[in-house]
Enzyme design. Structure first.
Site, mmCIF file in Angstrom:
data_model
loop_
_atom_site.group_PDB
_atom_site.id
_atom_site.type_symbol
_atom_site.label_atom_id
_atom_site.label_comp_id
_atom_site.label_asym_id
_atom_site.label_seq_id
_atom_site.Cartn_x
_atom_site.Cartn_y
_atom_site.Cartn_z
ATOM 1 N N TRP A 200 3.294 3.758 2.457
ATOM 2 C CA TRP A 200 4.108 3.853 3.670
ATOM 3 C C TRP A 200 4.129 5.326 4.074
ATOM 4 O O TRP A 200 4.314 6.201 3.217
ATOM 5 C CB TRP A 200 5.558 3.367 3.450
ATOM 6 C CG TRP A 200 6.374 3.685 4.667
ATOM 7 C CD1 TRP A 200 6.341 3.013 5.844
ATOM 8 C CD2 TRP A 200 7.270 4.796 4.853
ATOM 9 N NE1 TRP A 200 7.153 3.640 6.760
ATOM 10 C CE2 TRP A 200 7.733 4.721 6.185
ATOM 11 C CE3 TRP A 200 7.711 5.838 4.039
ATOM 12 C CZ2 TRP A 200 8.626 5.660 6.716
ATOM 13 C CZ3 TRP A 200 8.585 6.770 4.555
ATOM 14 C CH2 TRP A 200 9.046 6.675 5.886
ATOM 15 N N GLU B 59 2.441 -0.692 4.496
ATOM 16 C CA GLU B 59 3.769 -1.033 5.050
ATOM 17 C C GLU B 59 3.958 -0.464 6.449
ATOM 18 O O GLU B 59 3.899 0.741 6.656
ATOM 19 C CB GLU B 59 4.860 -0.489 4.118
ATOM 20 C CG GLU B 59 6.272 -0.816 4.607
ATOM 21 C CD GLU B 59 7.363 -0.271 3.693
ATOM 22 O OE1 GLU B 59 7.033 0.438 2.708
ATOM 23 O OE2 GLU B 59 8.549 -0.539 3.969
ATOM 24 N N LYS C 178 6.133 -0.068 10.206
ATOM 25 C CA LYS C 178 7.507 0.207 10.608
ATOM 26 C C LYS C 178 7.604 0.223 12.124
ATOM 27 O O LYS C 178 6.611 0.463 12.821
ATOM 28 C CB LYS C 178 7.919 1.552 10.013
ATOM 29 C CG LYS C 178 9.368 1.917 10.188
ATOM 30 C CD LYS C 178 9.787 2.945 9.151
ATOM 31 C CE LYS C 178 11.170 3.464 9.450
ATOM 32 N NZ LYS C 178 11.768 4.126 8.300
ATOM 33 N N ASP D 236 8.702 -5.193 5.400
ATOM 34 C CA ASP D 236 10.060 -4.720 5.087
ATOM 35 C C ASP D 236 10.948 -5.291 6.184
ATOM 36 O O ASP D 236 10.713 -5.032 7.370
ATOM 37 C CB ASP D 236 10.058 -3.184 5.085
ATOM 38 C CG ASP D 236 11.422 -2.572 4.802
ATOM 39 O OD1 ASP D 236 12.407 -3.020 5.410
ATOM 40 O OD2 ASP D 236 11.491 -1.622 3.998
ATOM 41 N N HIS E 49 12.149 -3.332 9.210
ATOM 42 C CA HIS E 49 11.162 -2.641 10.034
ATOM 43 C C HIS E 49 10.685 -3.417 11.255
ATOM 44 O O HIS E 49 9.579 -3.226 11.720
ATOM 45 C CB HIS E 49 9.953 -2.264 9.180
ATOM 46 C CG HIS E 49 10.263 -1.216 8.174
ATOM 47 N ND1 HIS E 49 9.318 -0.622 7.378
ATOM 48 C CD2 HIS E 49 11.438 -0.625 7.847
ATOM 49 C CE1 HIS E 49 9.890 0.271 6.592
ATOM 50 N NE2 HIS E 49 11.168 0.288 6.855
ATOM 51 N N HIS F 256 9.463 -5.987 1.125
ATOM 52 C CA HIS F 256 10.526 -5.026 0.830
ATOM 53 C C HIS F 256 11.800 -5.677 1.346
ATOM 54 O O HIS F 256 12.057 -5.681 2.547
ATOM 55 C CB HIS F 256 10.284 -3.697 1.561
ATOM 56 C CG HIS F 256 9.481 -2.735 0.759
ATOM 57 N ND1 HIS F 256 9.317 -1.427 1.110
ATOM 58 C CD2 HIS F 256 8.839 -2.887 -0.424
ATOM 59 C CE1 HIS F 256 8.573 -0.818 0.201
ATOM 60 N NE2 HIS F 256 8.259 -1.687 -0.736
ATOM 61 N N ASP G 104 17.323 0.250 10.657
ATOM 62 C CA ASP G 104 16.686 0.265 9.332
ATOM 63 C C ASP G 104 17.562 1.031 8.337
ATOM 64 O O ASP G 104 17.183 2.076 7.852
ATOM 65 C CB ASP G 104 15.310 0.944 9.499
ATOM 66 C CG ASP G 104 14.530 1.011 8.202
ATOM 67 O OD1 ASP G 104 14.680 0.094 7.380
ATOM 68 O OD2 ASP G 104 13.771 1.981 8.028
ATOM 69 N N ASP H 267 18.856 0.236 5.333
ATOM 70 C CA ASP H 267 18.664 0.066 3.893
ATOM 71 C C ASP H 267 19.956 -0.165 3.125
ATOM 72 O O ASP H 267 20.178 0.418 2.068
ATOM 73 C CB ASP H 267 17.866 1.252 3.320
ATOM 74 C CG ASP H 267 16.440 1.270 3.843
ATOM 75 O OD1 ASP H 267 15.676 0.372 3.472
ATOM 76 O OD2 ASP H 267 16.095 2.165 4.642
ATOM 77 N N ASP I 42 14.131 -2.857 -1.401
ATOM 78 C CA ASP I 42 14.100 -1.516 -0.829
ATOM 79 C C ASP I 42 15.423 -1.203 -0.142
ATOM 80 O O ASP I 42 15.575 -1.423 1.053
ATOM 81 C CB ASP I 42 12.934 -1.379 0.164
ATOM 82 C CG ASP I 42 12.798 0.044 0.691
ATOM 83 O OD1 ASP I 42 13.447 0.943 0.137
ATOM 84 O OD2 ASP I 42 12.046 0.249 1.660
HETATM 85 C C1 RNT Z 1 10.754 3.520 4.736
HETATM 86 C C2 RNT Z 1 10.087 2.440 3.970
HETATM 87 C C3 RNT Z 1 9.699 2.781 2.564
HETATM 88 C C4 RNT Z 1 10.757 3.563 1.820
HETATM 89 C C5 RNT Z 1 10.470 3.759 0.356
HETATM 90 C C6 RNT Z 1 11.357 4.762 -0.270
HETATM 91 O O1 RNT Z 1 11.269 3.106 5.926
HETATM 92 O O2 RNT Z 1 10.886 1.296 3.968
HETATM 93 O O3 RNT Z 1 9.365 1.628 1.882
HETATM 94 O O4 RNT Z 1 12.015 3.001 1.964
HETATM 95 O O5 RNT Z 1 9.145 4.022 0.174
HETATM 96 ZN ZN ZN Z 2 10.235 -0.339 2.729
#
Ligand code: RNT
Ligand code: ZN
Length: 422
Positions: free
Chosen positions: A189, A230, A232, A263, A266, A290, A298, A300, A330
């Protein structure tokens, strides 16, 4: 009645209720061990890493907020916290490392210099626990990423630096997987993007494609490692354009036989990753997830048992995709007890899979195929109030881990005895 008797009794009753729908709960409790979740190491220390004693997350459009006491500030502390987490989770887990978590022995080892020696300690640690490892290049928190571009940088020196980093991370991943006898998924990523409207989107995407081709030039046996990419939608400070968009990486993955990493933070909030799994799996062999919880963006947040997560788990179980979907977490929340964050988030993900397995899918599918859509809707709603919690408690008890809220006291004790002393 003892606590255990109550759990058993509740399980026996729920078992009958599910049996009436043709569902074998005993078999499902066993099958739950096929749901292997890769724990992201970075919730232990707020994505800081151990390159220098005071490494911390910077740039990349990702943010950690909060300063709850007790964060891990050494590999030893991180391992202690992960052991505590593992002791509180039923089922099997893997560990997902980032390149900034190597054992650098107090020396500054730049990202284009890392190799397996810096991760051998982790391989040994994982081997002792019978766990697999996953791995990630770290293309953020670094001066060469400060202008917002890494693999797609027009600064050739920087671009080459990141190509070398990713290539080395893949070699490390392959060695990890070889030693552990289970393939390591290496995920790429990058934060590359632009705050304001750029005029040369194409230029950066051409460079990203070129860099990936270079970094992925060496093929490793798929028993040792697999590549994932990955995408986004946007990042903080990169709101107007993301080089590695979903269109870009899905195309790259399809063309080059890579895993696409989805993810669920994303995408546009009206999109559901649960809907994307069967779409992507028509064209790629495997998907990496993720699993996270985006609150408005986003963000997390720690995963909780919500509708989006349920669709992800249900789609995997309904289609027997467990062997083709690698499940990673994640999230990183620095405002609460970090060990607690893992346990709540991982258990929520596991529960979603359990609920999915307890669905009489064939019955509901038959209704769907006969056009009985009220009946389908009714069944889906009815399943929500079935006693899956009793099956979950029984699964935890069988796995010798704390049942229901019992893990809260254990985490509080760990906080008093270990975390607050840091
Ligand atoms: C970032 C991505 C990525 C990170 C990690 C730490 O937006 O989601 O996966 O969160 O690599
Ligand atoms: Zn991620």
């Amino acid at each position: 009645m003892t606590k255990q008797d109550v759990i058993k009794k509740a399980y026996e009753v729920s078992k009958e209720q599910y049996a009436a729908l043709g569902i074998d709960t005993d078999a499902i409790v066993k099958k739950m061990n096929d749901v292997v979740i890769s724990l992201h190491c970075w919730q232990t220390d707020d994505v800081g890493g151990f390159e220098t004693p005071d490494s911390e997350l910077s740039g990349g459009g990702i943010q950690v907020t909060g300063n709850y006491p007790g964060k891990a500030s050494s590999i030893e502390q991180m391992r202690a916290d992960l052991d505590k987490v593992l002791a509180l989770l039923p089922g099997k887990q893997r560990l997902n490392l980032h390149a900034i978590y190597g054992e650098f022995g107090g020396k500054l080892v730049d990202r284009n210099e890392i190799s397996i020696e810096h991760f051998q300690g982790w391989v040994d640690w994982a081997k002792e626990r019978g766990m697999g490892l996953d791995f990630n290049a770290t293309c953020f928190s670094h001066p060469r990423a400060a202008d917002g571009f890494t693999l797609s940088s027009k600064n050739e020196e920087n671009r080459k630096f990141w190509v070398e980093h990713v290539a080395r991370c893949r070699a490390i991943a392959a060695e990890m997987g070889k030693q552990l006898g289970t393939p390591t998924v290496h995920n790429t990523w990058i934060p590359d993007g632009s705050k304001d409207v750029p005029v040369d989107r194409n230029g950066h995407r051409t460079l990203l494609k070129k860099s990936l081709d270079e970094a992925y030039a060496i093929e490793y046996p798929k028993e040792h490692m697999k590549d994932a990419v990955e995408s986004k939608l946007f990042g903080i400070g990169a709101e107007s354009m993301t080089v590695g968009s979903h269109d870009f990486y899905l195309s790259y993955a399809v063309k080059n036989n890579k895993l696409i990493c989805l993810d669920n933070g994303h995408f546009h909030p009206t999109e559901q990753v649960g809907d994307k799994i069967s779409a992507c799996l028509q064209f790629v062999d495997e998907v990496l997830l993720h699993v996270t919880r985006p609150v408005r963006w986003d963000s997390d947040h720690v995963v909780t048992l919500g509708e989006d997560l349920q669709l992800i788990a249900s789609e995997i179980v309904r289609n027997d995709f467990l062997s083709r979907v690698k499940i990673g977490l994640d999230f990183f929340d620095a405002s609460i007890n970090r060990v607690g964050a893992y346990v709540v988030g991982t258990r929520a993900a596991q529960q979603a899979f359990l609920i999915a397995m307890l669905e009489p899918t064939a019955k509901i599918k038959a209704m769907e195929e006969e056009g009985k859509n009220f009946e389908r809707l009714a069944m889906l709603e009815i399943m929500k109030s079935k006693p899956w919690g009793a099956v979950w408690d029984y699964y935890c008890m069988q796995s010798n881990v704390p049942v229901a809220e019992d893990f809260i006291a254990e985490i509080q004790q760990y906080e008093d005895e270990v975390l607050t002393k840091r």
